[in-house]
Design a protein around this motif. Structure first.
Motif, mmCIF file in Angstrom:
data_model
loop_
_atom_site.group_PDB
_atom_site.id
_atom_site.type_symbol
_atom_site.label_atom_id
_atom_site.label_comp_id
_atom_site.label_asym_id
_atom_site.label_seq_id
_atom_site.Cartn_x
_atom_site.Cartn_y
_atom_site.Cartn_z
ATOM 1 N N ARG A 17 42.859 1.143 -11.307
ATOM 2 C CA ARG A 17 42.776 0.403 -12.562
ATOM 3 C C ARG A 17 42.759 1.408 -13.702
ATOM 4 N NH1 ARG A 17 38.164 -3.422 -13.487
ATOM 5 N NH2 ARG A 17 36.902 -1.763 -12.523
ATOM 6 N N VAL A 18 43.359 1.036 -14.808
ATOM 7 C CA VAL A 18 43.385 1.918 -15.965
ATOM 8 C C VAL A 18 42.741 1.193 -17.133
ATOM 9 C CG1 VAL A 18 44.824 3.197 -17.591
ATOM 10 C CG2 VAL A 18 45.494 3.059 -15.180
ATOM 11 N N ALA A 19 41.641 1.742 -17.656
ATOM 12 C CA ALA A 19 40.988 1.164 -18.822
ATOM 13 C C ALA A 19 41.527 1.858 -20.059
ATOM 14 C CB ALA A 19 39.477 1.351 -18.726
ATOM 15 N N VAL A 20 42.106 1.075 -20.967
ATOM 16 C CA VAL A 20 42.676 1.648 -22.185
ATOM 17 C C VAL A 20 41.656 1.503 -23.307
ATOM 18 C CG1 VAL A 20 44.583 1.551 -23.830
ATOM 19 C CG2 VAL A 20 44.977 1.010 -21.418
ATOM 20 N N MET A 21 41.356 2.605 -23.983
ATOM 21 C CA MET A 21 40.380 2.567 -25.073
ATOM 22 C C MET A 21 41.065 2.515 -26.426
ATOM 23 S SD MET A 21 37.290 5.064 -23.858
ATOM 24 C CE MET A 21 36.288 4.769 -25.312
ATOM 25 N N THR A 22 40.356 1.955 -27.406
ATOM 26 C CA THR A 22 40.864 1.907 -28.770
ATOM 27 C C THR A 22 40.515 3.213 -29.463
ATOM 28 O OG1 THR A 22 38.805 1.053 -29.656
ATOM 29 C CG2 THR A 22 40.381 -0.570 -28.866
ATOM 30 N N SER A 23 41.117 3.437 -30.639
ATOM 31 C CA SER A 23 40.726 4.609 -31.416
ATOM 32 C C SER A 23 39.337 4.339 -31.992
ATOM 33 C CB SER A 23 41.728 4.869 -32.533
ATOM 34 O OG SER A 23 41.659 3.848 -33.497
ATOM 35 N N ARG A 24 38.748 5.357 -32.609
ATOM 36 C CA ARG A 24 37.360 5.267 -33.036
ATOM 37 C C ARG A 24 37.083 4.099 -33.969
ATOM 38 N NH1 ARG A 24 35.731 10.380 -35.874
ATOM 39 N NH2 ARG A 24 36.042 11.366 -33.870
ATOM 40 N N PRO A 25 36.018 3.342 -33.817
ATOM 41 C CA PRO A 25 35.046 3.460 -32.729
ATOM 42 C C PRO A 25 35.618 2.987 -31.392
ATOM 43 C CG PRO A 25 34.528 1.550 -34.087
ATOM 44 C CD PRO A 25 35.666 2.247 -34.758
ATOM 45 N N GLY A 26 35.372 3.757 -30.355
ATOM 46 C CA GLY A 26 35.985 3.486 -29.060
ATOM 47 C C GLY A 26 35.459 2.217 -28.409
ATOM 48 N N ARG A 27 36.373 1.339 -28.076
ATOM 49 C CA ARG A 27 36.038 0.144 -27.305
ATOM 50 C C ARG A 27 37.033 0.052 -26.160
ATOM 51 N NH1 ARG A 27 37.409 -3.266 -31.503
ATOM 52 N NH2 ARG A 27 37.428 -1.408 -32.791
ATOM 53 N N ILE A 28 36.749 -0.804 -25.192
ATOM 54 C CA ILE A 28 37.723 -1.003 -24.129
ATOM 55 C C ILE A 28 38.707 -2.053 -24.626
ATOM 56 C CG2 ILE A 28 38.096 -1.731 -21.745
ATOM 57 C CD1 ILE A 28 36.528 0.830 -21.830
ATOM 58 N N LYS A 29 39.963 -1.655 -24.762
ATOM 59 C CA LYS A 29 40.961 -2.579 -25.284
ATOM 60 C C LYS A 29 41.424 -3.514 -24.173
ATOM 61 C CE LYS A 29 45.103 -2.666 -28.123
ATOM 62 N NZ LYS A 29 46.009 -1.827 -28.914
ATOM 63 N N GLN A 30 41.721 -2.940 -23.048
ATOM 64 C CA GLN A 30 42.201 -3.733 -21.921
ATOM 65 C C GLN A 30 42.093 -2.924 -20.633
ATOM 66 O OE1 GLN A 30 45.854 -5.790 -22.838
ATOM 67 N NE2 GLN A 30 46.311 -6.070 -20.674
ATOM 68 N N VAL A 31 41.898 -3.623 -19.531
ATOM 69 C CA VAL A 31 41.894 -2.933 -18.244
ATOM 70 C C VAL A 31 43.123 -3.400 -17.470
ATOM 71 C CG1 VAL A 31 40.638 -2.472 -16.113
ATOM 72 C CG2 VAL A 31 39.387 -2.815 -18.246
ATOM 73 N N VAL A 32 43.972 -2.464 -17.113
ATOM 74 C CA VAL A 32 45.230 -2.789 -16.441
ATOM 75 C C VAL A 32 45.096 -2.492 -14.944
ATOM 76 C CG1 VAL A 32 47.709 -2.293 -16.329
ATOM 77 C CG2 VAL A 32 46.500 -2.161 -18.526
ATOM 78 N N ASP A 33 45.390 -3.475 -14.118
ATOM 79 C CA ASP A 33 45.399 -3.246 -12.674
ATOM 80 C C ASP A 33 46.714 -2.605 -12.283
ATOM 81 O OD1 ASP A 33 43.047 -4.315 -11.146
ATOM 82 O OD2 ASP A 33 43.450 -5.973 -12.539
ATOM 83 N N VAL A 34 46.635 -1.497 -11.581
ATOM 84 C CA VAL A 34 47.860 -0.856 -11.096
ATOM 85 C C VAL A 34 47.844 -0.964 -9.577
ATOM 86 C CG1 VAL A 34 49.232 1.244 -11.045
ATOM 87 C CG2 VAL A 34 47.790 0.752 -13.019
ATOM 88 N N PRO A 35 48.623 -1.915 -9.028
ATOM 89 C CA PRO A 35 48.621 -2.047 -7.582
ATOM 90 C C PRO A 35 49.244 -0.805 -6.939
ATOM 91 C CG PRO A 35 50.338 -3.416 -8.532
ATOM 92 C CD PRO A 35 49.594 -2.818 -9.678
ATOM 93 N N LEU A 36 48.929 -0.611 -5.684
ATOM 94 C CA LEU A 36 49.473 0.538 -4.964
ATOM 95 C C LEU A 36 50.995 0.498 -5.019
ATOM 96 C CD1 LEU A 36 48.053 2.816 -3.494
ATOM 97 C CD2 LEU A 36 48.538 1.604 -1.344
ATOM 98 N N LEU A 37 51.574 1.514 -5.602
ATOM 99 C CA LEU A 37 53.025 1.544 -5.725
ATOM 100 C C LEU A 37 53.628 2.039 -4.418
ATOM 101 C CD1 LEU A 37 53.075 3.124 -9.266
ATOM 102 C CD2 LEU A 37 53.614 0.761 -8.697
ATOM 103 N N SER A 38 54.920 1.723 -4.253
ATOM 104 C CA SER A 38 55.588 2.125 -3.017
ATOM 105 C C SER A 38 55.452 3.637 -2.824
ATOM 106 C CB SER A 38 57.077 1.766 -3.098
ATOM 107 O OG SER A 38 57.669 2.486 -4.153
ATOM 108 N N GLN A 39 55.197 4.026 -1.572
ATOM 109 C CA GLN A 39 54.958 5.445 -1.296
ATOM 110 C C GLN A 39 56.284 6.199 -1.138
ATOM 111 O OE1 GLN A 39 51.920 7.113 -1.132
ATOM 112 N NE2 GLN A 39 51.173 5.240 -2.071
ATOM 113 N N SER A 40 57.145 6.063 -2.105
ATOM 114 C CA SER A 40 58.419 6.775 -2.009
ATOM 115 C C SER A 40 58.212 8.239 -2.372
ATOM 116 C CB SER A 40 59.456 6.145 -2.935
ATOM 117 O OG SER A 40 59.079 6.359 -4.266
ATOM 118 N N GLU A 41 59.245 9.024 -2.157
ATOM 119 C CA GLU A 41 59.174 10.455 -2.425
ATOM 120 C C GLU A 41 58.795 10.738 -3.874
ATOM 121 O OE1 GLU A 41 60.568 13.785 -0.648
ATOM 122 O OE2 GLU A 41 59.039 12.652 0.429
ATOM 123 N N ASP A 42 59.430 9.971 -4.772
ATOM 124 C CA ASP A 42 59.250 10.233 -6.185
ATOM 125 C C ASP A 42 58.780 8.950 -6.873
ATOM 126 O OD1 ASP A 42 59.250 11.199 -8.697
ATOM 127 O OD2 ASP A 42 61.426 11.407 -8.875
#
Lengths: 276, 265
Positions: free
Chosen positions: B205-230
């Motif tokens: 999960r990636v929590a994105v913060m706002t500029s000062r004053p810092g708050r949590i803008k949004q939390v993005v779920d990043v599912p497991l991506l395909s395990q390809s070479e690149d």
């Protein structure tokens, strides 16, 4: 010519065969030559000028005469006696300075209130030349050993104290933060992070103090001493034993050089990790 | 899964040169046990402050942080911190540095040496145990720092832009290494960065913060991506990268404008 070359060839060959090594040897030799040119020149001038009458041989006898006088002093045991008296004073003063200044410096560096309390006082004393206070020491402590050791202690204390304070103050804050994140208490933090980090800076102070201990010593010994190299130099001058005077001076520079080299070597041993 | 770490209404206010600066405001965030959470935000948004609070190195002005249900009151060996500038003791060898954390935990001497070797092996530094930090490259120093934080076996690993000072190749290598170690050890990781790719690559999960004053803008779920070479050229990867980039863009602009404004005054 050619036959002798042939005969010698097997012996010389390994050296000649490795030009890199030969070059290295040549460079070291070159270095030694470069570094000794100035000293050799000084020795030659010292030897030749009085002999040619360019300077008055009474006041500056040729180096060879000085060396003869020096050797006589060594043989009679007189030089050793004076050197021993001097070195004892230097070492005692120097050692006391280390014992007093390092803990005091650690205290001042680590505790802000102590620093705020003592800094103004320290600034005043630090900027008062040690030799200016020498008469005070003589007045209070008398002409004996105590006043001489005290003045050396005083002169040596400053570089050690100031370097210790700055060593403690300039410890990388990140190291302290990192140690705190491990839950280290103030005692372990000091013992495991602050102290080792300050060691090289403290040692620089100790090395400076070592040099001072010799420099100040001579001046201290010129006032009311009965032995010591400073006394020898002064006494020889009063009695017009000019070669003896120079012999004393040469000895003191020699000792100064040796002490400094020893301290540099020790300093390196204690701060191998500090590069740059 | 239960929440390992809970940020409850965290606020942090600094007094600087007569003015009051609000660094953090109303931070509410849960981190699950064993999760790899990345916090990403524009520079100066207070993300390092947030990590300091979690590490117990500073106290919040309001709210509280719970680790395993217990409020954080100071530093502790249940949390290990990895700093951007390594923070290695220069007078100790790699092994000595790893042992430093074990000493703090009062591990017996003999055990310390064995443990230190074990963790240096884990981070791929077998055979470098007797090197001093100045004899190691930046990437190797950071490996030592990671080994140090892992060796005393904290539940949570806090990483404050640990790879920001490294060159791109070294960084890529260490990211893979970190994921491998995370999978192997099952630690909860809170990872701070300003790099979007790094966030997408590492975080569950990636929590994105706002500029000062810092708050949590949004939390993005990043599912497991395909395990390809690149993975980085995977279209899915690009999708998440873009999403976070969009969330951040406004904040970066806002931060920049504020900075310009502040300089003009």
């Amino acid at each position: 010519m050619s036959s002798s070359t042939l005969v010698k060839a097997p012996v010389v060959a390994p050296v000649v065969a490795d030009p890199a090594k030969r070059w290295h040897v040549a460079r070291i030799f070159g270095n030694v030559v470069t570094r000794s040119i100035a000293i050799v020149a000084l020795a030659l001038v010292w030897e030749i000028f009085p002999r040619l009458g360019l300077v008055d041989a009474t006041f500056l006898p040729p180096l060879s005469e000085v060396l003869v006088a020096w050797w006589d002093l060594v043989k009679s045991g007189e030089l050793w006696e004076h050197a021993q008296a001097s070195l004892t004073r230097s070492l005692v003063g120097f050692a006391l300075a280390i014992v007093i200044s390092i803990p005091l410096g650690l205290l001042i560096g680590w505790y802000k209130p102590v620093a705020n309390l003592l800094t103004p006082l320290l600034e005043i004393f630090r900027n008062t030349a040690a030799l200016a206070i020498l008469p005070v020491f003589v007045l209070i402590l008398g002409l004996g050993e105590t006043s001489k050791i005290a003045i050396i202690l005083y002169a040596c204390a400053w570089p050690i104290l100031l370097n210790t304070v700055s060593g403690v103050r300039t410890v990388d804050p990140l190291l302290i933060k990192s140690a705190r994140s491990l839950g280290l208490g103030p005692v372990s933090l000091f013992q495991k992070v602050v102290l080792p980090a300050a060691v090289p800076t403290i040692f620089t102070g100790i090395r400076l103090a070592g040099a001072y201990s010799i420099l100040i010593l001579i001046a201290a010994e010129m006032v009311g001493a009965k032995a010591g190299l400073g006394y020898l130099i002064n006494y020889a001058q009063y009695n017009f034993a000019v070669p003896d005077m120079y012999a004393g001076i040469i000895t003191i520079s020699g000792i100064g050089l040796i002490v400094n080299q020893l301290l540099i070597l020790t300093e390196r041993r204690f701060s191998t990790w500090r590069t740059s | 899964m239960t929440a390992k770490i809970v940020f409850e209404n965290i606020g942090k206010v600094f007094q600087a040169r007569g003015t009051t600066v609000t660094a953090l405001q109303e931070i509410n965030l849960d981190v699950k046990d064993g999760e790899f959470l990345v916090i990403v935000g524009p520079s100066g948004c207070g993300k390092s402050t947030l990590l300091d609070l979690l590490g117990g190195l500073a106290e919040p002005s309001s709210g509280r942080i719970l680790v395993d249900g217990k409020p954080v009151t100071g530093p502790g060996l249940d949390r290990g911190v990895v700093f951007q500038q390594y923070a290695l003791l220069p007078w100790r060898t790699a092994q000595g540095n790893v042992e430093f954390g074990l000493e703090a935990k009062h591990v017996p001497r003999r055990e310390r040496a064995a443990k230190a070797r074990e963790y240096l092996d884990l981070v791929g530094l077998a055979g470098f145990h007797d090197r001093y930090p100045h004899e190691l490259s930046g990437g190797m120093k950071q490996r030592v720092a990671i080994a140090r934080s892992l060796a005393f076996d904290p539940d949570v690993l806090l990483m404050d832009e640990p790879f920001a000072a490294l060159d791109a190749q070294t960084r890529d290598g260490l990211q893979d290494e970190l994921l491998r170690i995370w999978e192997k050890t099952g630690k909860t990781v809170v990872f701070i960065t300003h790099g979007i790719e790094e966030a997408v690559y590492l975080g569950q999960r990636v929590a994105v913060m706002t500029s000062r004053p810092g708050r949590i803008k949004q939390v993005v779920d990043v599912p497991l991506l395909s395990q390809s070479e690149d993975v980085r050229s995977d279209p899915q990867f690009a999708h998440y990268r873009h999403e976070i980039w969009t969330l951040l863009r406004d904040e970066v602009n806002k931060a920049r404008n504020e900075e310009l404004e502040a300089n003009r005054v």
